[in-house]
Enzyme design. Structure first.
Site, PDB file in Angstrom:
ATOM      1  N   TYR A 146       0.978  -1.197  -0.053  1.00 42.89           N
ATOM      2  CA  TYR A 146       0.060   0.218   0.110  1.00 42.89           C
ATOM      3  C   TYR A 146       0.887   1.060  -0.018  1.00 42.89           C
ATOM      4  O   TYR A 146       0.223   2.325  -0.119  1.00 42.89           O
ATOM      5  CB  TYR A 146      -0.924  -0.129   1.316  1.00 42.89           C
ATOM      6  CG  TYR A 146      -1.901  -1.130   1.221  1.00 42.89           C
ATOM      7  CD1 TYR A 146      -2.168  -2.092   0.253  1.00 42.89           C
ATOM      8  CD2 TYR A 146      -2.979  -1.079   2.007  1.00 42.89           C
ATOM      9  CE1 TYR A 146      -2.940  -3.176   0.209  1.00 42.89           C
ATOM     10  CE2 TYR A 146      -4.158  -1.924   2.166  1.00 42.89           C
ATOM     11  CZ  TYR A 146      -3.967  -3.210   1.161  1.00 42.89           C
ATOM     12  OH  TYR A 146      -4.994  -4.005   1.178  1.00 42.89           O
ATOM     13  N   LYS A 195       3.311 -15.332   3.114  1.00 44.30           N
ATOM     14  CA  LYS A 195       3.383 -16.127   2.079  1.00 44.30           C
ATOM     15  C   LYS A 195       4.704 -16.550   1.483  1.00 44.30           C
ATOM     16  O   LYS A 195       5.269 -16.261   0.306  1.00 44.30           O
ATOM     17  CB  LYS A 195       2.612 -15.347   0.823  1.00 44.30           C
ATOM     18  CG  LYS A 195       2.219 -16.238  -0.763  1.00 44.30           C
ATOM     19  CD  LYS A 195       1.312 -17.272  -0.475  1.00 44.30           C
ATOM     20  CE  LYS A 195       0.958 -18.218  -1.567  1.00 44.30           C
ATOM     21  NZ  LYS A 195       0.079 -19.286  -1.437  1.00 44.30           N
ATOM     22  N   ASP A 227      -2.992 -18.134   2.744  1.00 41.38           N
ATOM     23  CA  ASP A 227      -4.210 -18.829   2.074  1.00 41.38           C
ATOM     24  C   ASP A 227      -4.978 -19.728   3.310  1.00 41.38           C
ATOM     25  O   ASP A 227      -6.187 -20.091   3.352  1.00 41.38           O
ATOM     26  CB  ASP A 227      -4.072 -19.490   0.541  1.00 41.38           C
ATOM     27  CG  ASP A 227      -2.722 -20.023   0.562  1.00 41.38           C
ATOM     28  OD1 ASP A 227      -1.796 -20.039   1.500  1.00 41.38           O
ATOM     29  OD2 ASP A 227      -2.366 -20.625  -0.641  1.00 41.38           O
ATOM     30  N   ASP A 251      -5.135  -6.507   6.093  1.00 41.16           N
ATOM     31  CA  ASP A 251      -6.412  -5.801   5.563  1.00 41.16           C
ATOM     32  C   ASP A 251      -7.579  -6.779   5.217  1.00 41.16           C
ATOM     33  O   ASP A 251      -8.560  -6.730   5.728  1.00 41.16           O
ATOM     34  CB  ASP A 251      -5.977  -4.832   4.375  1.00 41.16           C
ATOM     35  CG  ASP A 251      -7.140  -4.127   3.915  1.00 41.16           C
ATOM     36  OD1 ASP A 251      -8.313  -3.597   4.497  1.00 41.16           O
ATOM     37  OD2 ASP A 251      -7.364  -3.920   2.742  1.00 41.16           O
ATOM     38  N   ASP A 255     -10.849  -8.188   7.543  1.00 45.50           N
ATOM     39  CA  ASP A 255     -12.386  -7.963   7.499  1.00 45.50           C
ATOM     40  C   ASP A 255     -12.898  -9.367   7.391  1.00 45.50           C
ATOM     41  O   ASP A 255     -14.202  -9.397   7.880  1.00 45.50           O
ATOM     42  CB  ASP A 255     -12.577  -7.697   5.626  1.00 45.50           C
ATOM     43  CG  ASP A 255     -12.783  -6.076   5.540  1.00 45.50           C
ATOM     44  OD1 ASP A 255     -12.286  -5.288   6.498  1.00 45.50           O
ATOM     45  OD2 ASP A 255     -13.349  -5.562   4.377  1.00 45.50           O
TER      46      ASP A 255
HETATM   47  C1  IPM Z   1      -9.091  -0.356   6.259  1.00 44.47           C
HETATM   48  C2  IPM Z   1      -9.638   0.227   5.124  1.00 44.47           C
HETATM   49  C3  IPM Z   1      -8.227   0.958   4.357  1.00 44.47           C
HETATM   50  C4  IPM Z   1      -6.940   0.025   4.351  1.00 44.47           C
HETATM   51  C5  IPM Z   1      -8.364   1.464   3.079  1.00 44.47           C
HETATM   52  C6  IPM Z   1      -9.916   2.689   3.194  1.00 44.47           C
HETATM   53  C7  IPM Z   1      -7.365   2.286   2.584  1.00 44.47           C
HETATM   54  O1  IPM Z   1      -9.867  -1.001   3.964  1.00 44.47           O
HETATM   55  O2  IPM Z   1      -8.563   0.495   7.252  1.00 44.47           O
HETATM   56  O3  IPM Z   1      -8.722  -1.553   6.406  1.00 44.47           O
HETATM   57  O4  IPM Z   1      -6.806  -0.916   3.325  1.00 44.47           O
HETATM   58  O5  IPM Z   1      -6.360   0.020   4.963  1.00 44.47           O
HETATM   59 MG    MG Z   2      -9.787  -3.080   5.125  1.00 45.91          MG
END
Ligand code: IPM
Ligand code: MG
Length: 360
Positions: A146, A195, A227, A251, A255
């Site tokens: 990133y 990985k 994975d 990231d 989620d």
């Molecule tokens: C998070 C979000 C951010 C990231 C985005 C909005 C840039 O997805 O905080 O997880 O990927 O870090």
């Molecule tokens: Mg995120």
């Protein structure tokens, strides 16, 4: 104690949920004799609308001058919002990446906990959810893909996009140390996710994590490929204590982990630098579809405020008071619509804030 808190209401449901967190914090201040000073700054779409950029240097300076930052959420609907017609460096998310980098917030802590009161919301089979789980994802936040160099070029009449993934030993070492330190205060287990069967950056990650582990003989370390980790999170989430991983893997996995709890509206997070300074925000997004309807769940932001009291200000008793207030409101069966179930009383965002405040 005097607490100078910079607030980023942001976009979507951000302003509503930050308002409720301030309500709860003000009650904490009153009860425990603290002085809370809140200074709001603009970030994301809210800043684009006023300044044309997602984060100004003045806003960064205000954040730097405070003791901690409490954030709602930023961003809009990527399909319909005019913010996403701007070039990438001017979009809402660029503001978030910029504040992380400017404040050197390299350690991102994302707890994923299955609340017993909400276990019905867990999408996993009961034989798996019955074991409960309580993990913390420690995500590296200012390196990797990133923040690497990126460009799109044309080569032989063909567009080609390049993103670079780099990590230095030092970037890996400092996040690994944070991971082991926090595991020591939990259940003494670190699962380092990489990985390494493909990527050089992952092989370096594994080498450095192994070196750091030598200083923590009391903490059990295992390595897991990303994975496989994605599968294990739904197969047996109870096996995890601290998951230590790089930026993009963290990231995605965070989620997934939050979805597995079934109640993403409950999950807080902290992004820390080398000092006591931190940025605290809910793990969920700005949910533009429900913004302004007073139905969002403010609990993740309120719990982020509790993390702030604990990590930045060392106010453990006050942080615990907030966490207990959340449990008490859940025990009394009050729910926002995202965690609603039969037999409970549905409340809106501001009412949830009032209920939490009354429990402090
Ligand atoms: C998070 C979000 C951010 C990231 C985005 C909005 C840039 O997805 O905080 O997880 O990927 O870090
Ligand atoms: Mg995120």
């Amino acid at each position: 104690m005097k607490l100078n808190i910079c607030c980023i209401p942001g976009d979507g449901i951000g302003p509503e949920i930050v308002k409720e967190a301030k309500k709860v914090l003000n009650k904490v201040a009153e009860k425990y004799g603290h002085e809370m000073n809140f200074t709001d700054i603009l970030m994301g779409g809210a800043s684009i609308d006023v300044h044309g950029v997602p984060l100004t240097d003045e806003a960064i300076a205000t954040a730097k001058a405070s003791d901690a930052v409490l954030m709602g959420s930023i961003g809009g609907d990527t399909n319909t919002s005019p913010w996403y017609k701007l070039e990438p460096s001017l979009r809402p998310e660029a503001g978030l990446l910029k504040i992380r980098k400017s404040l050197n917030l390299f350690a991102n802590l994302r707890p994923a906990v299955l609340y017993p009161q909400l276990s019905g919301a867990c999408p996993l089979k009961e034989e798996i959810s019955a074991k409960g789980f309580d993990m913390l994802i420690m995500r590296e936040l200012t390196g990797g893909l990133y923040f690497g160099e990126r460009k799109t070029i044309e080569e032989n009449g063909m567009l080609k996009a390049i993103d670079t993934l780099t990590y230095t030993e030092e970037e890996i070492r400092r996040i690994a140390i944070k991971g082991f330190e926090i595991a020591r205060k939990r259940r003494q287990k670190v699962t380092s996710v990489d990985k390494a069967n493909v990527l050089d950056s992952s092989r370096l990650w594994r080498k450095v994590v192994n070196e750091v582990a030598k200083d923590y003989p009391d903490v059990a370390l295992e390595h897991m490929l990303v994975d496989n980790c994605a599968m294990q999170l739904v197969k047996d989430p109870a096996q995890f204590d601290v998951i230590l991983t790089e930026n993009m893997f963290g990231d995605i996995l965070s989620d997934e982990a939050s979805m597995v709890t079934g109640s993403i509206g409950m999950l807080s997070s902290a992004s820390l630098n080398d000092s006591k300074f931190g940025l605290y925000e809910p793990s969920h997004g700005s949910a533009p579809d429900i913004a302004g309807k007073d139905i969002a769940n403010p609990i993740a932001t309120v719990l982020s405020a509790a993390m702030m009291l604990r990590f930045t200000f060392d106010l453990d008793e006050e942080a615990t008071a907030i966490e207990k207030a959340v449990e008490a409101v859940l025990d009394k069966n009050y729910r926002t619509c995202d965690i609603m179930s039969a037999g409970c009383t549905q409340v809106g965002c501001s009412q949830m804030g009032d209920l939490l405040t009354a429990e402090i």
